[in-house]
Motif scaffolding. Structure first.
Motif, PDB file in Angstrom:
ATOM      1  N   ALA A 192       0.866  -1.131  -0.138  1.00 52.45           N
ATOM      2  CA  ALA A 192       0.061  -0.042  -0.097  1.00 52.45           C
ATOM      3  C   ALA A 192       0.855   1.299   0.145  1.00 52.45           C
ATOM      4  O   ALA A 192       0.444   1.997  -0.750  1.00 52.45           O
ATOM      5  CB  ALA A 192      -0.979   0.015   1.184  1.00 52.45           C
ATOM      6  N   ALA A 193       1.913   1.399   0.640  1.00 50.08           N
ATOM      7  CA  ALA A 193       3.018   2.424   0.873  1.00 50.08           C
ATOM      8  C   ALA A 193       3.402   2.583  -0.595  1.00 50.08           C
ATOM      9  O   ALA A 193       3.718   3.752  -1.069  1.00 50.08           O
ATOM     10  CB  ALA A 193       4.064   2.169   1.908  1.00 50.08           C
ATOM     11  N   ALA A 194       3.845   1.461  -0.997  1.00 47.63           N
ATOM     12  CA  ALA A 194       4.360   1.741  -2.631  1.00 47.63           C
ATOM     13  C   ALA A 194       3.391   2.052  -3.551  1.00 47.63           C
ATOM     14  O   ALA A 194       3.743   2.892  -4.275  1.00 47.63           O
ATOM     15  CB  ALA A 194       4.966   0.218  -2.884  1.00 47.63           C
ATOM     16  N   ARG A 195       2.348   1.458  -3.627  1.00 48.13           N
ATOM     17  CA  ARG A 195       1.253   2.183  -4.395  1.00 48.13           C
ATOM     18  C   ARG A 195       0.922   3.480  -4.133  1.00 48.13           C
ATOM     19  O   ARG A 195       0.803   4.560  -5.239  1.00 48.13           O
ATOM     20  CB  ARG A 195      -0.131   1.378  -4.364  1.00 48.13           C
ATOM     21  CG  ARG A 195       0.127  -0.183  -4.722  1.00 48.13           C
ATOM     22  CD  ARG A 195      -1.359  -0.486  -5.021  1.00 48.13           C
ATOM     23  NE  ARG A 195      -1.948  -0.628  -3.637  1.00 48.13           N
ATOM     24  CZ  ARG A 195      -1.764  -1.524  -2.553  1.00 48.13           C
ATOM     25  NH1 ARG A 195      -1.191  -2.581  -2.825  1.00 48.13           N
ATOM     26  NH2 ARG A 195      -2.703  -1.692  -1.596  1.00 48.13           N
ATOM     27  N   ALA A 196       1.053   4.152  -2.918  1.00 52.20           N
ATOM     28  CA  ALA A 196       0.669   5.639  -2.528  1.00 52.20           C
ATOM     29  C   ALA A 196       1.840   6.263  -2.863  1.00 52.20           C
ATOM     30  O   ALA A 196       1.585   7.452  -3.535  1.00 52.20           O
ATOM     31  CB  ALA A 196       0.487   5.529  -0.903  1.00 52.20           C
ATOM     32  N   SER A 197       2.861   5.810  -3.176  1.00 52.78           N
ATOM     33  CA  SER A 197       4.121   6.558  -3.699  1.00 52.78           C
ATOM     34  C   SER A 197       4.098   6.843  -5.210  1.00 52.78           C
ATOM     35  O   SER A 197       5.061   7.522  -5.591  1.00 52.78           O
ATOM     36  CB  SER A 197       5.391   5.818  -3.363  1.00 52.78           C
ATOM     37  OG  SER A 197       5.655   4.795  -3.738  1.00 52.78           O
ATOM     38  N   GLY A 198       3.304   6.000  -5.831  1.00 48.33           N
ATOM     39  CA  GLY A 198       3.009   6.172  -7.162  1.00 48.33           C
ATOM     40  C   GLY A 198       3.473   5.075  -8.101  1.00 48.33           C
ATOM     41  O   GLY A 198       3.763   5.255  -9.280  1.00 48.33           O
ATOM     42  N   GLN A 215      -3.106 -10.425  -4.589  1.00 49.70           N
ATOM     43  CA  GLN A 215      -4.138  -9.614  -4.482  1.00 49.70           C
ATOM     44  C   GLN A 215      -3.996  -8.342  -3.626  1.00 49.70           C
ATOM     45  O   GLN A 215      -4.045  -7.295  -3.892  1.00 49.70           O
ATOM     46  CB  GLN A 215      -5.491  -9.993  -3.830  1.00 49.70           C
ATOM     47  CG  GLN A 215      -6.189 -11.022  -4.794  1.00 49.70           C
ATOM     48  CD  GLN A 215      -7.209 -11.965  -4.255  1.00 49.70           C
ATOM     49  OE1 GLN A 215      -7.639 -11.714  -3.052  1.00 49.70           O
ATOM     50  NE2 GLN A 215      -8.274 -12.328  -4.937  1.00 49.70           N
ATOM     51  N   GLN A 216      -3.240  -8.501  -2.339  1.00 47.98           N
ATOM     52  CA  GLN A 216      -2.800  -7.424  -1.510  1.00 47.98           C
ATOM     53  C   GLN A 216      -1.563  -6.789  -2.184  1.00 47.98           C
ATOM     54  O   GLN A 216      -1.693  -5.515  -1.637  1.00 47.98           O
ATOM     55  CB  GLN A 216      -2.600  -8.079  -0.104  1.00 47.98           C
ATOM     56  CG  GLN A 216      -3.485  -8.642   0.680  1.00 47.98           C
ATOM     57  CD  GLN A 216      -2.840  -9.375   1.705  1.00 47.98           C
ATOM     58  OE1 GLN A 216      -1.638  -9.916   2.023  1.00 47.98           O
ATOM     59  NE2 GLN A 216      -3.816  -9.437   2.851  1.00 47.98           N
ATOM     60  N   MET A 217      -0.779  -7.291  -3.091  1.00 46.83           N
ATOM     61  CA  MET A 217       0.516  -6.560  -3.471  1.00 46.83           C
ATOM     62  C   MET A 217      -0.202  -5.580  -4.750  1.00 46.83           C
ATOM     63  O   MET A 217       0.382  -4.573  -4.865  1.00 46.83           O
ATOM     64  CB  MET A 217       1.581  -7.474  -3.943  1.00 46.83           C
ATOM     65  CG  MET A 217       2.008  -8.315  -2.663  1.00 46.83           C
ATOM     66  SD  MET A 217       3.440  -9.305  -3.178  1.00 46.83           S
ATOM     67  CE  MET A 217       2.673 -10.698  -3.996  1.00 46.83           C
ATOM     68  N   ALA A 218      -0.979  -6.237  -5.593  1.00 44.33           N
ATOM     69  CA  ALA A 218      -1.266  -5.611  -6.906  1.00 44.33           C
ATOM     70  C   ALA A 218      -1.942  -4.420  -7.001  1.00 44.33           C
ATOM     71  O   ALA A 218      -2.738  -4.028  -5.809  1.00 44.33           O
ATOM     72  CB  ALA A 218      -1.841  -6.459  -7.688  1.00 44.33           C
ATOM     73  N   SER A 219      -1.976  -3.314  -7.750  1.00 39.46           N
ATOM     74  CA  SER A 219      -2.783  -2.076  -7.880  1.00 39.46           C
ATOM     75  C   SER A 219      -4.240  -2.741  -8.266  1.00 39.46           C
ATOM     76  O   SER A 219      -4.417  -3.988  -8.604  1.00 39.46           O
ATOM     77  CB  SER A 219      -2.240  -1.362  -9.070  1.00 39.46           C
ATOM     78  OG  SER A 219      -1.015  -0.829  -8.423  1.00 39.46           O
ATOM     79  N   ILE A 220      -5.069  -1.798  -8.051  1.00 35.81           N
ATOM     80  CA  ILE A 220      -6.200  -2.093  -8.718  1.00 35.81           C
ATOM     81  C   ILE A 220      -6.858  -1.472  -9.989  1.00 35.81           C
ATOM     82  O   ILE A 220      -6.006  -0.275 -10.213  1.00 35.81           O
ATOM     83  CB  ILE A 220      -7.443  -1.810  -7.651  1.00 35.81           C
ATOM     84  CG1 ILE A 220      -7.222  -0.262  -7.076  1.00 35.81           C
ATOM     85  CG2 ILE A 220      -7.268  -2.459  -6.417  1.00 35.81           C
ATOM     86  CD1 ILE A 220      -8.208   0.142  -6.250  1.00 35.81           C
ATOM     87  N   PRO A 221      -7.407  -1.895 -10.874  1.00 31.76           N
ATOM     88  CA  PRO A 221      -8.282  -3.023 -10.723  1.00 31.76           C
ATOM     89  C   PRO A 221      -7.474  -4.284 -10.611  1.00 31.76           C
ATOM     90  O   PRO A 221      -6.891  -4.461 -11.440  1.00 31.76           O
ATOM     91  CB  PRO A 221      -9.269  -3.100 -11.770  1.00 31.76           C
ATOM     92  CG  PRO A 221      -8.849  -2.201 -12.682  1.00 31.76           C
ATOM     93  CD  PRO A 221      -7.738  -1.105 -12.109  1.00 31.76           C
ATOM     94  N   LEU A 222      -7.816  -5.277  -9.874  1.00 31.29           N
ATOM     95  CA  LEU A 222      -7.144  -6.487  -9.858  1.00 31.29           C
ATOM     96  C   LEU A 222      -7.189  -7.195 -10.870  1.00 31.29           C
ATOM     97  O   LEU A 222      -6.264  -7.922 -11.148  1.00 31.29           O
ATOM     98  CB  LEU A 222      -7.683  -7.103  -8.279  1.00 31.29           C
ATOM     99  CG  LEU A 222      -7.446  -6.465  -7.074  1.00 31.29           C
ATOM    100  CD1 LEU A 222      -7.908  -7.533  -6.000  1.00 31.29           C
ATOM    101  CD2 LEU A 222      -5.943  -6.184  -6.692  1.00 31.29           C
ATOM    102  N   GLU A 223      -8.241  -7.311 -11.788  1.00 31.91           N
ATOM    103  CA  GLU A 223      -8.412  -8.048 -12.717  1.00 31.91           C
ATOM    104  C   GLU A 223      -7.378  -7.571 -13.836  1.00 31.91           C
ATOM    105  O   GLU A 223      -6.897  -8.463 -14.847  1.00 31.91           O
ATOM    106  CB  GLU A 223      -9.688  -8.069 -13.368  1.00 31.91           C
ATOM    107  CG  GLU A 223     -10.127  -6.551 -13.781  1.00 31.91           C
ATOM    108  CD  GLU A 223     -11.283  -6.219 -12.515  1.00 31.91           C
ATOM    109  OE1 GLU A 223     -12.031  -5.189 -12.849  1.00 31.91           O
ATOM    110  OE2 GLU A 223     -10.707  -6.656 -11.399  1.00 31.91           O
TER     111      GLU A 223
END
Length: 333
Positions: A192-198, A215-223
């Motif tokens: 989540a921290a990595a995604r929040a950093s862009g 699922q917890q690692m990937a960006s959304i949309p998960l599909e």
């Protein structure tokens, strides 16, 4: 009439305060990281992965410039022959990219119980050198510290000192994680921290990979960000799918700072404002147009009432503008 207006204003002010407390956050704040994690949890019910049957892609398609970091699992469960197939997959991915100092830069983070940055974004700016560096990667054997690998990539591989372009250049930052097991550490918060950093994260699971962790690692949309293949023997089929996906990256899709609308001109992007707003001097943020309030003539000529009407109309205009900006911010999270 006055009591009704004050009631509406009070309710709107309370709503605005609540929304601000929830969403008015900067990238990297603990609250934003928690929001990213919560959004991920809500999306875990979606179809999480796609078994791939890649279709033919446009040979003329060119990937947009990226800072791309591969995070590869070389734990004990990955046999030597399987690890070689991962390296072949990486080499084939490099072939599909427009590699260069002004194009796509590539780094590789190798992990097991420890983490090793094999090479950084600033090290190789042509395909032959990149492929030679990939061919020299050796497995690390024991353990599966996926969370530590993501943290290392975020804090060390995606920095400007390591070759990542500054945020002002609006270059997409992409991480592709390849794993066949269950992490032995926590991945949800650091992801989540990595995604929040862009950083946009793709998670590739092979064989025994834990789907919940993907699922917890990937960006959304998960599909669109979680993939699964049954064996390392077919992982190369992902190359075509990633080529199709990465060719579709839009600089407006992530990392831009437009307050309202990002317009892609195929060469660059520029910001626009919605109707009723004007673009500020920074060419990114928008302000409400100054318009004269239309007042209903008061037969009693009561100046105090006219002043109240004007003040209320201006306040409601400002509140509407703030709510629209907050909705835009929420849409980016």
């Amino acid at each position: 009439m006055r009591s009704l207006l004050w009631s509406l204003w009070s309710c709107a002010a309370l709503l605005l305060s609540d929304v601000l407390a929830t969403y008015h956050l900067r990238a990297g704040d603990p609250q934003l990281i928690a929001a990213q994690s919560y959004a991920q949890t809500r999306n875990n019910g979606r179809p999480p992965a796609r078994n791939l049957n890649p279709s033919k892609t446009d040979s003329q398609c060119r990937s947009r410039p990226m800072d791309l970091v591969f995070i590869i699992d070389s734990s004990r469960s990955v046999r030597p022959g399987e690890f070689e197939k991962v390296k072949t997959f990486l080499a084939h991915m490099v072939d599909t990219l427009d590699v260069g100092s002004e194009g796509t830069r590539v780094a590789v983070v190798n992990y097991a119980s420890t983490v090793k940055i094999e090479f950084l974004l600033k090290h190789h700016f042509n395909k032959p050198d990149l492929k030679k560096a990939i061919s020299r990667i050796e497995p690390l054997a024991a353990g599966t510290m996926t969370g530590l690998a993501i943290k290392t990539a975020m804090n060390e591989a995606f920095t400007e000192q390591s070759g990542a372009r500054p945020r002002s250049k609006n270059i997409s930052k992409v991480a592709i994680i390849v794993t066949d097991g269950r992490p032995q550490d926590q991945v949800e918060e650091v992801s989540a921290a990595a995604r929040a950093s862009g950083i946009e994260i793709y998670a590739v699971g092979v064989d025994r990979a834990d789907m919940r962790s993907l699922q917890q690692m990937a960006s959304i949309p998960l599909e669109d960000h979680v993939f699964y293949v049954e064996t390392y023997g077919v992982i190369e089929k992902l190359t075509a799918k990633f080529r199709e996906t990465l060719c579709g990256l839009d600089p407006c899709a992530m990392g831009h700072d437009c307050d309202h609308i990002c317009v892609n001109s195929n060469v660059s992007f520029y910001c626009k404002c919605r109707n009723g707003y004007v673009l500020n001097a920074d060419r990114k943020t928008c302000s409400l147009k100054q318009a004269k309030a239309e007042l209903v003539e008061d037969p009693c000529k009561c100046e105090a009432r006219l002043a109240f009407q004007k003040q209320t109309q201006v306040a409601l205009q400002q509140l509407t503008a703030k709510i629209e900006r907050l909705e835009n911010m929420v849409g980016r999270v």
